[in-house]
Design a protein around this motif. Structure first.
Motif, PDB file in Angstrom:
ATOM      1  N   ILE A 131      36.029  63.859   2.106  1.00 45.66           N
ATOM      2  CA  ILE A 131      36.162  64.987   2.069  1.00 45.66           C
ATOM      3  C   ILE A 131      35.414  66.262   2.642  1.00 45.66           C
ATOM      4  CG2 ILE A 131      35.483  65.056  -0.706  1.00 45.66           C
ATOM      5  CD1 ILE A 131      37.772  66.706  -0.840  1.00 45.66           C
ATOM      6  N   ILE A 132      35.684  66.973   3.282  1.00 44.68           N
ATOM      7  CA  ILE A 132      34.659  67.890   4.229  1.00 44.68           C
ATOM      8  C   ILE A 132      34.881  69.444   3.130  1.00 44.68           C
ATOM      9  CG2 ILE A 132      34.651  65.958   6.162  1.00 44.68           C
ATOM     10  CD1 ILE A 132      36.378  68.228   7.283  1.00 44.68           C
ATOM     11  N   ALA A 133      32.906  69.528   3.024  1.00 43.30           N
ATOM     12  CA  ALA A 133      33.863  71.555   2.727  1.00 43.30           C
ATOM     13  C   ALA A 133      32.764  71.817   3.865  1.00 43.30           C
ATOM     14  CB  ALA A 133      33.808  71.480   1.384  1.00 43.30           C
ATOM     15  N   TYR A 134      32.776  73.038   3.784  1.00 45.02           N
ATOM     16  CA  TYR A 134      31.493  74.116   4.361  1.00 45.02           C
ATOM     17  C   TYR A 134      31.714  75.536   3.677  1.00 45.02           C
ATOM     18  CZ  TYR A 134      33.788  75.138   8.664  1.00 45.02           C
ATOM     19  OH  TYR A 134      34.712  75.860   9.699  1.00 45.02           O
ATOM     20  N   GLY A 135      30.463  76.028   3.625  1.00 42.10           N
ATOM     21  CA  GLY A 135      30.512  77.461   3.786  1.00 42.10           C
ATOM     22  C   GLY A 135      30.848  77.739   2.148  1.00 42.10           C
ATOM     23  N   LEU A 136      30.018  78.987   2.103  1.00 37.45           N
ATOM     24  CA  LEU A 136      29.532  79.436   0.806  1.00 37.45           C
ATOM     25  C   LEU A 136      31.219  79.540  -0.085  1.00 37.45           C
ATOM     26  CD1 LEU A 136      26.787  82.448   0.447  1.00 37.45           C
ATOM     27  CD2 LEU A 136      26.585  79.776  -0.103  1.00 37.45           C
ATOM     28  N   LYS A 137      32.438  79.685   0.464  1.00 37.01           N
ATOM     29  CA  LYS A 137      33.298  80.018  -0.291  1.00 37.01           C
ATOM     30  C   LYS A 137      33.900  78.820  -1.195  1.00 37.01           C
ATOM     31  CE  LYS A 137      36.295  83.156   2.461  1.00 37.01           C
ATOM     32  NZ  LYS A 137      37.577  82.972   4.186  1.00 37.01           N
ATOM     33  N   LYS A 138      33.253  77.484  -0.705  1.00 40.26           N
ATOM     34  CA  LYS A 138      33.274  75.937  -1.142  1.00 40.26           C
ATOM     35  C   LYS A 138      32.844  76.049  -2.316  1.00 40.26           C
ATOM     36  CE  LYS A 138      37.086  75.855   1.265  1.00 40.26           C
ATOM     37  NZ  LYS A 138      37.593  75.372   2.919  1.00 40.26           N
ATOM     38  N   ALA A 139      31.640  76.568  -2.229  1.00 39.49           N
ATOM     39  CA  ALA A 139      30.589  75.858  -3.156  1.00 39.49           C
ATOM     40  C   ALA A 139      31.284  75.981  -4.377  1.00 39.49           C
ATOM     41  CB  ALA A 139      29.675  77.127  -3.321  1.00 39.49           C
ATOM     42  N   ALA A 140      32.407  76.873  -4.957  1.00 34.43           N
ATOM     43  CA  ALA A 140      32.501  76.489  -6.849  1.00 34.43           C
ATOM     44  C   ALA A 140      33.174  75.568  -6.957  1.00 34.43           C
ATOM     45  CB  ALA A 140      33.327  77.693  -7.158  1.00 34.43           C
ATOM     46  N   ALA A 141      34.572  75.400  -5.956  1.00 32.89           N
ATOM     47  CA  ALA A 141      35.207  73.965  -5.530  1.00 32.89           C
ATOM     48  C   ALA A 141      34.715  73.246  -5.524  1.00 32.89           C
ATOM     49  CB  ALA A 141      36.007  74.552  -4.667  1.00 32.89           C
ATOM     50  N   VAL A 142      33.706  73.249  -4.896  1.00 36.07           N
ATOM     51  CA  VAL A 142      32.552  71.348  -4.567  1.00 36.07           C
ATOM     52  C   VAL A 142      31.793  71.074  -5.615  1.00 36.07           C
ATOM     53  CG1 VAL A 142      30.266  70.815  -2.972  1.00 36.07           C
ATOM     54  CG2 VAL A 142      31.772  71.638  -2.366  1.00 36.07           C
ATOM     55  N   LYS A 143      31.218  72.008  -6.611  1.00 31.63           N
ATOM     56  CA  LYS A 143      31.078  72.301  -8.032  1.00 31.63           C
ATOM     57  C   LYS A 143      31.869  71.094  -9.037  1.00 31.63           C
ATOM     58  CE  LYS A 143      27.955  74.252 -11.644  1.00 31.63           C
ATOM     59  NZ  LYS A 143      28.122  75.507 -12.065  1.00 31.63           N
ATOM     60  N   GLU A 144      32.772  72.294  -8.963  1.00 29.54           N
ATOM     61  CA  GLU A 144      34.135  71.370  -9.928  1.00 29.54           C
ATOM     62  C   GLU A 144      34.257  69.817  -9.607  1.00 29.54           C
ATOM     63  OE1 GLU A 144      34.174  73.170 -12.825  1.00 29.54           O
ATOM     64  OE2 GLU A 144      35.908  72.446 -13.023  1.00 29.54           O
ATOM     65  N   MET A 145      34.406  70.154  -8.464  1.00 31.76           N
ATOM     66  CA  MET A 145      35.400  68.784  -7.635  1.00 31.76           C
ATOM     67  C   MET A 145      34.009  67.512  -8.093  1.00 31.76           C
ATOM     68  SD  MET A 145      35.328  66.897  -4.076  1.00 31.76           S
ATOM     69  CE  MET A 145      34.277  67.336  -3.825  1.00 31.76           C
ATOM     70  N   LEU A 146      32.880  67.413  -8.138  1.00 33.55           N
ATOM     71  CA  LEU A 146      31.341  66.658  -8.137  1.00 33.55           C
ATOM     72  C   LEU A 146      30.768  66.756  -9.940  1.00 33.55           C
ATOM     73  CD1 LEU A 146      29.368  67.839  -5.486  1.00 33.55           C
ATOM     74  CD2 LEU A 146      31.314  64.862  -5.408  1.00 33.55           C
ATOM     75  N   ILE A 147      30.637  67.585 -10.058  1.00 34.84           N
ATOM     76  CA  ILE A 147      31.024  67.695 -12.062  1.00 34.84           C
ATOM     77  C   ILE A 147      31.622  68.324 -13.231  1.00 34.84           C
ATOM     78  CG2 ILE A 147      28.041  66.683 -10.603  1.00 34.84           C
ATOM     79  CD1 ILE A 147      27.584  70.274 -11.211  1.00 34.84           C
ATOM     80  N   GLY A 148      32.011  68.443 -12.643  1.00 39.65           N
ATOM     81  CA  GLY A 148      33.657  69.047 -13.471  1.00 39.65           C
ATOM     82  C   GLY A 148      34.093  68.065 -14.784  1.00 39.65           C
ATOM     83  N   GLN A 149      34.860  68.726 -15.440  1.00 37.61           N
ATOM     84  CA  GLN A 149      35.290  67.279 -16.720  1.00 37.61           C
ATOM     85  C   GLN A 149      36.500  67.315 -15.350  1.00 37.61           C
ATOM     86  OE1 GLN A 149      36.777  69.207 -19.306  1.00 37.61           O
ATOM     87  NE2 GLN A 149      37.446  67.167 -20.455  1.00 37.61           N
ATOM     88  N   VAL A 150      37.260  65.852 -14.755  1.00 41.23           N
ATOM     89  CA  VAL A 150      38.239  65.403 -14.656  1.00 41.23           C
ATOM     90  C   VAL A 150      39.318  66.128 -15.504  1.00 41.23           C
ATOM     91  CG1 VAL A 150      39.839  63.229 -14.064  1.00 41.23           C
ATOM     92  CG2 VAL A 150      37.018  62.989 -13.945  1.00 41.23           C
TER      93      VAL A 150
END
Ligand code: GLP
Length: 234
Positions: free
Chosen positions: A188-207
């Motif tokens: 899965i690929i993501a770049y840019g600030l617009k994706k920062a919140a989603a990346v954080k949630e994906m990695l360390i958010g509750q499933v």
């Protein structure tokens, strides 16, 4: 999930491209799951430049809009032809059919294609609201290929590809989260600030189905390739 942090979009494309080509070269028959949107454009450019052998490669795409003719410039069929399929020769290329009166039949047929062509490596982009494919928040993690009504946020993010905002389709056909999770490996690929919140949630958010990408935490072989900006909140 394994995380690879890179400097920028260019480096991200190179890292992901290398992983995909390693997979292509690893077997006599390979199925790739492919994505559309802005994120994979650099990867497809590298395919066009380097022209790896893809004669033994079958591709299955994640999604397609409902109600657009395949030849419509804004369809994902057209996107894939323009970016990749017109430039390299593949064994077979599949995308969901969103332009039929029997969409339920089309979903079943697509799920059968995925069953017959198990995905070795699935490439994914990440929506700003955490969607994968067109699986919006609230989608079941066991879902198969289905019709979705696109959220305002997704239609808004995708309006740049259309002449008028009102031309952005309201519905799409997408592989389900269950279909995506069947892939043996996911990048899965993501770049840019617009994706920062989603990346954080994906990695360390509750499933939770509130963020579809958190489903990837349950998959045994996921690599997340992110640039510095997309990784800033982690
Ligand atoms: C779109 C697509 C997805 C894509 C994601 C991210 O709506 N349906 O397949 O991965 O959203 O798009 P982008 O890469 O343009 O940010």
């Amino acid at each position: 999930m394994k995380v690879i942090e890179v400097k920028n979009a260019e480096e991200l494309s190179m890292v992901a491209y290398e992983k995909i080509v390693d997979k292509i070269n690893s077997k006599e028959e390979v199925t790739l799951g492919l994505a559309t949107g802005g994120s994979p454009l650099g990867i497809y450019e590298l395919f066009r430049i380097n022209k790896p052998n893809t004669a033994h490669v079958t591709t299955v795409n994640l999604d397609e809009y409902v109600g657009l003719n395949e030849n419509d410039q804004t369809s994902y069929h057209s996107y894939m032809k323009k970016q990749l399929f017109n430039h390299l020769s593949f064994k077979a290329n599949y995308l969901p059919n969103g332009n039929t009166t029997n969409l339920n039949e089309a979903c079943k047929a697509y799920e059968e294609i995925i069953r017959k062509n198990p995905v070795d490596l699935q490439l994914l982009g990440l929506g700003e609201n955490g969607h994968i494919g067109f699986n919006e928040p609230g989608t079941s993690f066991t879902s198969s290929t289905h019709i979705v009504e696109l959220t305002k946020s997704t239609r808004n993010a995708n309006k740049i590809y259309f002449e008028n905002e009102k031309d952005v389709p309201t519905y799409a056909v997408t592989m389900g989260i269950g279909s995506i999770l069947k892939a043996k490996e996911i990048v899965i690929i993501a770049y840019g600030l617009k994706k920062a919140a989603a990346v954080k949630e994906m990695l360390i958010g509750q499933v939770s189905d509130g963020c579809p990408a958190t489903a990837l935490q349950n998959h045994p072989n996921v690599t997340v390739v992110v640039d510095e900006e997309a990784y800033t909140l982690c």
